[in-house]
Design an enzyme around this catalytic site. Structure first.
Site, PDB file in Angstrom:
ATOM      1  N   GLN A   1       3.428   3.878  -2.498  1.00  0.00           N
ATOM      2  CA  GLN A   1       3.129   4.925  -3.483  1.00  0.00           C
ATOM      3  C   GLN A   1       2.249   4.407  -4.615  1.00  0.00           C
ATOM      4  O   GLN A   1       1.230   5.016  -4.937  1.00  0.00           O
ATOM      5  CB  GLN A   1       4.448   5.465  -4.078  1.00  0.00           C
ATOM      6  CG  GLN A   1       5.341   6.155  -3.066  1.00  0.00           C
ATOM      7  CD  GLN A   1       4.828   7.541  -2.686  1.00  0.00           C
ATOM      8  OE1 GLN A   1       3.618   7.799  -2.691  1.00  0.00           O
ATOM      9  NE2 GLN A   1       5.731   8.434  -2.348  1.00  0.00           N
ATOM     10  N   ILE A   2       2.651   3.285  -5.220  1.00  0.00           N
ATOM     11  CA  ILE A   2       1.823   2.772  -6.331  1.00  0.00           C
ATOM     12  C   ILE A   2       0.507   2.224  -5.759  1.00  0.00           C
ATOM     13  O   ILE A   2      -0.569   2.469  -6.311  1.00  0.00           O
ATOM     14  CB  ILE A   2       2.549   1.679  -7.138  1.00  0.00           C
ATOM     15  CG1 ILE A   2       3.877   2.212  -7.693  1.00  0.00           C
ATOM     16  CG2 ILE A   2       1.666   1.198  -8.298  1.00  0.00           C
ATOM     17  CD1 ILE A   2       4.682   1.196  -8.483  1.00  0.00           C
TER      18      ILE A   2
ATOM     19  N   HIS B   1      11.865  -5.519 -18.768  1.00  0.00           N
ATOM     20  CA  HIS B   1      11.661  -4.186 -18.211  1.00  0.00           C
ATOM     21  C   HIS B   1      12.973  -3.692 -17.634  1.00  0.00           C
ATOM     22  O   HIS B   1      13.190  -3.674 -16.437  1.00  0.00           O
ATOM     23  CB  HIS B   1      10.591  -4.238 -17.121  1.00  0.00           C
ATOM     24  CG  HIS B   1      10.288  -2.895 -16.528  1.00  0.00           C
ATOM     25  ND1 HIS B   1       9.872  -1.821 -17.278  1.00  0.00           N
ATOM     26  CD2 HIS B   1      10.333  -2.447 -15.252  1.00  0.00           C
ATOM     27  CE1 HIS B   1       9.684  -0.780 -16.483  1.00  0.00           C
ATOM     28  NE2 HIS B   1       9.963  -1.132 -15.252  1.00  0.00           N
TER      29      HIS B   1
ATOM     30  N   ASN C   1       9.682  -4.910  -8.748  1.00  0.00           N
ATOM     31  CA  ASN C   1      10.905  -5.101  -9.533  1.00  0.00           C
ATOM     32  C   ASN C   1      11.915  -5.996  -8.835  1.00  0.00           C
ATOM     33  O   ASN C   1      11.870  -6.104  -7.598  1.00  0.00           O
ATOM     34  CB  ASN C   1      11.554  -3.723  -9.773  1.00  0.00           C
ATOM     35  CG  ASN C   1      11.037  -3.063 -11.037  1.00  0.00           C
ATOM     36  OD1 ASN C   1      10.830  -3.736 -12.057  1.00  0.00           O
ATOM     37  ND2 ASN C   1      10.859  -1.758 -10.978  1.00  0.00           N
TER      38      ASN C   1
ATOM     39  N   GLY D   1       0.826  -1.220   0.000  1.00  0.00           N
ATOM     40  CA  GLY D   1       0.000   0.000   0.000  1.00  0.00           C
ATOM     41  C   GLY D   1       0.848   1.252   0.000  1.00  0.00           C
ATOM     42  O   GLY D   1       0.481   2.256   0.603  1.00  0.00           O
TER      43      GLY D   1
ATOM     44  N   ARG E   1       5.336   5.561 -21.893  1.00  0.00           N
ATOM     45  CA  ARG E   1       6.444   6.534 -21.825  1.00  0.00           C
ATOM     46  C   ARG E   1       6.907   6.896 -23.236  1.00  0.00           C
ATOM     47  O   ARG E   1       7.130   8.067 -23.561  1.00  0.00           O
ATOM     48  CB  ARG E   1       7.600   5.931 -21.013  1.00  0.00           C
ATOM     49  CG  ARG E   1       7.295   5.922 -19.529  1.00  0.00           C
ATOM     50  CD  ARG E   1       8.324   5.183 -18.713  1.00  0.00           C
ATOM     51  NE  ARG E   1       8.121   5.465 -17.295  1.00  0.00           N
ATOM     52  CZ  ARG E   1       8.595   4.722 -16.301  1.00  0.00           C
ATOM     53  NH1 ARG E   1       9.306   3.620 -16.564  1.00  0.00           N
ATOM     54  NH2 ARG E   1       8.374   5.063 -15.052  1.00  0.00           N
TER      55      ARG E   1
HETATM   56  P1  A3D Z   1       6.730   1.758  -1.838  1.00  0.00           P
HETATM   57  O1  A3D Z   1       6.055   3.076  -1.802  1.00  0.00           O
HETATM   58  O2  A3D Z   1       7.946   1.545  -1.016  1.00  0.00           O
HETATM   59  O3  A3D Z   1       5.631   0.636  -1.479  1.00  0.00           O
HETATM   60  C1  A3D Z   1       5.951  -0.699  -1.311  1.00  0.00           C
HETATM   61  C2  A3D Z   1       5.087  -1.226  -0.186  1.00  0.00           C
HETATM   62  O4  A3D Z   1       5.284  -2.647  -0.091  1.00  0.00           O
HETATM   63  C3  A3D Z   1       5.414  -0.636   1.188  1.00  0.00           C
HETATM   64  O5  A3D Z   1       4.265  -0.017   1.738  1.00  0.00           O
HETATM   65  C4  A3D Z   1       5.863  -1.847   1.993  1.00  0.00           C
HETATM   66  O6  A3D Z   1       5.516  -1.787   3.367  1.00  0.00           O
HETATM   67  C5  A3D Z   1       5.103  -2.957   1.263  1.00  0.00           C
HETATM   68  N1  A3D Z   1       5.591  -4.302   1.578  1.00  0.00           N
HETATM   69  C6  A3D Z   1       6.833  -4.719   1.858  1.00  0.00           C
HETATM   70  N2  A3D Z   1       6.834  -6.043   2.126  1.00  0.00           N
HETATM   71  C7  A3D Z   1       5.554  -6.470   1.998  1.00  0.00           C
HETATM   72  C8  A3D Z   1       4.916  -7.728   2.157  1.00  0.00           C
HETATM   73  N3  A3D Z   1       5.600  -8.830   2.494  1.00  0.00           N
HETATM   74  N4  A3D Z   1       3.585  -7.790   1.968  1.00  0.00           N
HETATM   75  C9  A3D Z   1       2.878  -6.683   1.631  1.00  0.00           C
HETATM   76  N5  A3D Z   1       3.435  -5.479   1.474  1.00  0.00           N
HETATM   77  C10 A3D Z   1       4.751  -5.361   1.658  1.00  0.00           C
HETATM   78  O7  A3D Z   1       7.128   1.379  -3.362  1.00  0.00           O
HETATM   79  P2  A3D Z   1       6.347   1.747  -4.712  1.00  0.00           P
HETATM   80  O8  A3D Z   1       4.906   1.569  -4.515  1.00  0.00           O
HETATM   81  O9  A3D Z   1       6.864   3.043  -5.235  1.00  0.00           O
HETATM   82  O10 A3D Z   1       6.944   0.598  -5.671  1.00  0.00           O
HETATM   83  C11 A3D Z   1       6.616  -0.743  -5.440  1.00  0.00           C
HETATM   84  C12 A3D Z   1       7.396  -1.672  -6.360  1.00  0.00           C
HETATM   85  O11 A3D Z   1       7.030  -1.428  -7.722  1.00  0.00           O
HETATM   86  C13 A3D Z   1       8.916  -1.522  -6.302  1.00  0.00           C
HETATM   87  O12 A3D Z   1       9.533  -2.783  -6.318  1.00  0.00           O
HETATM   88  C14 A3D Z   1       9.230  -0.755  -7.570  1.00  0.00           C
HETATM   89  O13 A3D Z   1      10.545  -1.002  -8.031  1.00  0.00           O
HETATM   90  C15 A3D Z   1       8.211  -1.345  -8.507  1.00  0.00           C
HETATM   91  N6  A3D Z   1       7.931  -0.546  -9.714  1.00  0.00           N
HETATM   92  C16 A3D Z   1       7.761  -1.220 -10.870  1.00  0.00           C
HETATM   93  C17 A3D Z   1       7.487  -0.535 -12.033  1.00  0.00           C
HETATM   94  C18 A3D Z   1       7.322  -1.290 -13.304  1.00  0.00           C
HETATM   95  O14 A3D Z   1       7.081  -0.690 -14.329  1.00  0.00           O
HETATM   96  C19 A3D Z   1       7.437  -2.740 -13.318  1.00  0.00           C
HETATM   97  C20 A3D Z   1       7.386   0.867 -12.016  1.00  0.00           C
HETATM   98  C21 A3D Z   1       7.546   1.525 -10.817  1.00  0.00           C
HETATM   99  C22 A3D Z   1       7.829   0.822  -9.655  1.00  0.00           C
END
Ligand code: A3D
Length: 311
Positions: free
Chosen positions: A13-14, A178, A123, A11, A154
């Site tokens: 940023q994404i 990716h 990722n 939960g 993009r």
């Molecule tokens: P962030 O805002 O850190 O959110 C990740 C969340 O995952 C945090 O709230 C954590 O507490 C939670 N988390 C950690 N461990 C667990 C678990 N075991 N069970 C449930 N939740 C957990 O990161 P974000 O939302 O910015 O990015 C999330 C992921 O997406 C990262 O790995 C990024 O690298 C990836 N991402 C991928 C793309 C693609 O295009 C594929 C683009 C942008 C980001």
């Protein structure tokens, strides 16, 4: 009639933006799941989003939890659990931490909702979707990675900025892994049906392709402490919507290839038809020699990361 159930694993940023867009589109009821340490954060986000409803007029319910039992009978999972990049990191640097998280998530999802459709975003994407598939034992059409939808968006954005034309009329696709080796297929890009290569000089097009390859890193550098979230969220919602409404959209996604494009046993970005059956079909077409070479190159990068999962 009961609403489809959408569960967001992670939960951050994404995850927060996924919840907002899913609710605004009234795709179903949304549950945001995170680790116990972050339970207050996701419950708070959910409540905040519920209080947005009177302004937007949507009736979807949004809740937050850290209890897997609340996710029983989920129709669609979108997984962002894990850590994002910081400046100077590439996506592969996230593997060690995110691999353990993905294994745990896969086991729990299998237990709670073995018939669900699962979209992976964490990722390094191609290795994380592979990990989910291997650990969960889900059928290949029920597991997919979100990457090509974002990479293509993009590319389209930069082409719209270059030409001044509406982004709506720009079609193109980015294939492959990716990562920095992704393969924008410029030959097939069009603006309102007009071949792109006739509108933009080739040296300028090369620069735009290069910017697309490193577009994620460009944002990581600007943020200084995390990676993109608005466009990644919308890209995954497009995939979820196509599944829930059986739209059969053609979206470049990390799908399991079994012979398509000469690739066997790996998830990699290919044009995929998403409908109520999940990934229903991969649209294969003949690649030019240089495109095939670029795809082979990106496949090598994917294979190397997948190897590190030990699966
Ligand atoms: P962030 O805002 O850190 O959110 C990740 C969340 O995952 C945090 O709230 C954590 O507490 C939670 N988390 C950690 N461990 C667990 C678990 N075991 N069970 C449930 N939740 C957990 O990161 P974000 O939302 O910015 O990015 C999330 C992921 O997406 C990262 O790995 C990024 O690298 C990836 N991402 C991928 C793309 C693609 O295009 C594929 C683009 C942008 C980001």
């Amino acid at each position: 009639m009961s609403q489809p159930k959408i569960s967001l694993i992670g939960g951050g940023q994404i995850g927060g933006n996924l919840a907002l867009i899913a609710a605004q589109k009234e795709l179903g009821d949304v549950t945001i799941f995170d680790i116990p340490k972050a339970e207050g954060m996701v419950k708070g986000k959910a409540l905040d989003l519920m209080q947005l409803r009177p302004h937007d007029g949507y009736d979807s319910n949004i809740s937050g939890t850290s209890n897997w039992n609340d996710l029983k009978n989920t129709d669609v999972f979108i997984i962002t659990a894990g850590i994002p990049r910081k400046p100077g990191m590439n996506r592969e640097d996230l593997l060690e931490i995110n691999l353990g998280i993905m294994k745990d998530v896969a086991k729990n999802i299998k237990e709670q909702a073995p018939n669900s459709f699962v979209i992976v975003i964490s990722n390094p994407l191609d290795a994380m979707v592979y990990t989910f598939y291997k650990v969960s034992g889900f059928s290949k059409n029920k597991v997919v990675g979100m990457a090509g939808a974002l990479d293509s968006a993009r590319f389209r954005t930069f082409l719209a900025m270059e030409t001044g034309c509406s982004v709506q009329d720009i079609t193109c696709m980015v294939l492959g892994g990716h990562g920095d080796t992704m393969v924008p297929i410029t030959r097939l890009a069009t603006i309102g049906g007009v071949p792109l290569e006739e509108l933009i000089p080739s040296d300028r097009l090369d620069e735009i392709v290069e910017r697309t390859r490193f577009a994620g890193g460009e944002i990581v550098k600007l943020f200084g402490n995390g990676s993109a979230y608005y466009a990644p969220a919308q890209s995954a919602i497009e995939m979820a919507e196509s599944y829930l409404k059986d739209k059969k959209r053609v979206i470049p996604c990390a799908s399991l290839c079994e012979g398509e494009f000469g690739i066997n046993g790996y998830f990699i970005g290919v044009p995929s038809v998403i409908g109520s059956g999940g990934v229903e079909k991969i649209l294969e077409f003949d690649l030019k020699d240089e495109e095939k070479a670029a795809l082979d190159n990106t496949l090598e990068a994917v294979k190397n990361t997948v190897k590190e999962t030990g699966l």
